[in-house]
Write a protein that holds these residues in place. Sequence first.
Motif, PDB file in Angstrom:
ATOM      1  N   GLY A  39     -73.037  -1.471  58.336  1.00  0.00           N
ATOM      2  CA  GLY A  39     -71.856  -2.872  58.655  1.00  0.00           C
ATOM      3  C   GLY A  39     -70.650  -3.110  58.520  1.00  0.00           C
ATOM      4  O   GLY A  39     -70.869  -3.672  58.512  1.00  0.00           O
ATOM      5  N   LYS A  40     -69.808  -1.431  58.445  1.00  0.00           N
ATOM      6  CA  LYS A  40     -68.456  -1.979  57.434  1.00  0.00           C
ATOM      7  C   LYS A  40     -67.068  -1.103  58.721  1.00  0.00           C
ATOM      8  O   LYS A  40     -68.170  -0.162  59.892  1.00  0.00           O
ATOM      9  N   VAL A  41     -66.523  -1.541  59.308  1.00  0.00           N
ATOM     10  CA  VAL A  41     -65.448  -0.797  59.480  1.00  0.00           C
ATOM     11  C   VAL A  41     -64.493  -0.501  59.224  1.00  0.00           C
ATOM     12  O   VAL A  41     -63.901  -0.833  58.595  1.00  0.00           O
ATOM     13  N   THR A  42     -63.794   0.878  59.518  1.00  0.00           N
ATOM     14  CA  THR A  42     -63.046   1.672  58.148  1.00  0.00           C
ATOM     15  C   THR A  42     -62.099   2.049  59.377  1.00  0.00           C
ATOM     16  O   THR A  42     -62.404   3.202  60.320  1.00  0.00           O
ATOM     17  N   VAL A  43     -60.857   1.663  59.064  1.00  0.00           N
ATOM     18  CA  VAL A  43     -59.466   2.590  59.651  1.00  0.00           C
ATOM     19  C   VAL A  43     -58.978   3.475  59.004  1.00  0.00           C
ATOM     20  O   VAL A  43     -58.820   2.919  58.087  1.00  0.00           O
ATOM     21  N   LEU A  44     -58.905   4.717  59.712  1.00  0.00           N
ATOM     22  CA  LEU A  44     -58.085   5.269  58.089  1.00  0.00           C
ATOM     23  C   LEU A  44     -56.953   5.871  58.912  1.00  0.00           C
ATOM     24  O   LEU A  44     -57.623   6.578  60.317  1.00  0.00           O
ATOM     25  N   ALA A  45     -55.965   6.165  58.514  1.00  0.00           N
ATOM     26  CA  ALA A  45     -54.832   7.201  59.390  1.00  0.00           C
ATOM     27  C   ALA A  45     -53.942   7.889  58.481  1.00  0.00           C
ATOM     28  O   ALA A  45     -53.674   7.436  57.512  1.00  0.00           O
ATOM     29  N   GLU A  46     -53.560   8.940  58.816  1.00  0.00           N
ATOM     30  CA  GLU A  46     -53.141  10.434  57.917  1.00  0.00           C
ATOM     31  C   GLU A  46     -51.811  11.027  58.416  1.00  0.00           C
ATOM     32  O   GLU A  46     -52.299  11.361  59.550  1.00  0.00           O
ATOM     33  N   HIS A  47     -51.050  11.252  57.631  1.00  0.00           N
ATOM     34  CA  HIS A  47     -49.755  12.007  58.628  1.00  0.00           C
ATOM     35  C   HIS A  47     -49.019  12.877  57.632  1.00  0.00           C
ATOM     36  O   HIS A  47     -49.230  12.017  56.528  1.00  0.00           O
ATOM     37  N   LYS A  48     -48.907  13.891  57.462  1.00  0.00           N
ATOM     38  CA  LYS A  48     -48.287  14.467  56.646  1.00  0.00           C
ATOM     39  C   LYS A  48     -47.282  15.782  57.771  1.00  0.00           C
ATOM     40  O   LYS A  48     -47.793  15.665  58.939  1.00  0.00           O
ATOM     41  N   GLU A  49     -46.436  15.618  57.439  1.00  0.00           N
ATOM     42  CA  GLU A  49     -44.682  16.310  58.114  1.00  0.00           C
ATOM     43  C   GLU A  49     -44.367  17.070  56.465  1.00  0.00           C
ATOM     44  O   GLU A  49     -43.797  16.677  55.886  1.00  0.00           O
ATOM     45  N   GLU A  50     -44.303  18.758  57.112  1.00  0.00           N
ATOM     46  CA  GLU A  50     -43.319  19.349  56.006  1.00  0.00           C
ATOM     47  C   GLU A  50     -42.552  19.786  56.888  1.00  0.00           C
ATOM     48  O   GLU A  50     -42.277  20.077  57.440  1.00  0.00           O
TER      49      GLU A  50
END
Length: 83
Positions: A39-50
């Motif tokens: 019953g939940k919506v989860t929005v996840l965004a991850e960015h990694k830059e080296e």
Amino acid sequence: SRTKRLGMMLNSSRNRSHLALIDVKDFDPREVTVMVKDGKVTVLAEHKEERNTAVAKTCNYRKFMKEFNLPPGVSEDDVTYSL
């Protein structure tokens, strides 16, 4: 303010065709995950830059997460999203 406008949009969505608008413009679409569970919506965004230079190594990391409950009567199977 932007928060107030977003809140007004969420409260006025009676037809359920648009539930939420979440700003993930600083992320590549491949870095964004949307999950619907319990019953939940989860929005996840991850960015990694080296970056490596002759002098130093730098790392830039960003993470965004937003979770909210589905309104009563909305089935998890009816949830759609687009980027």
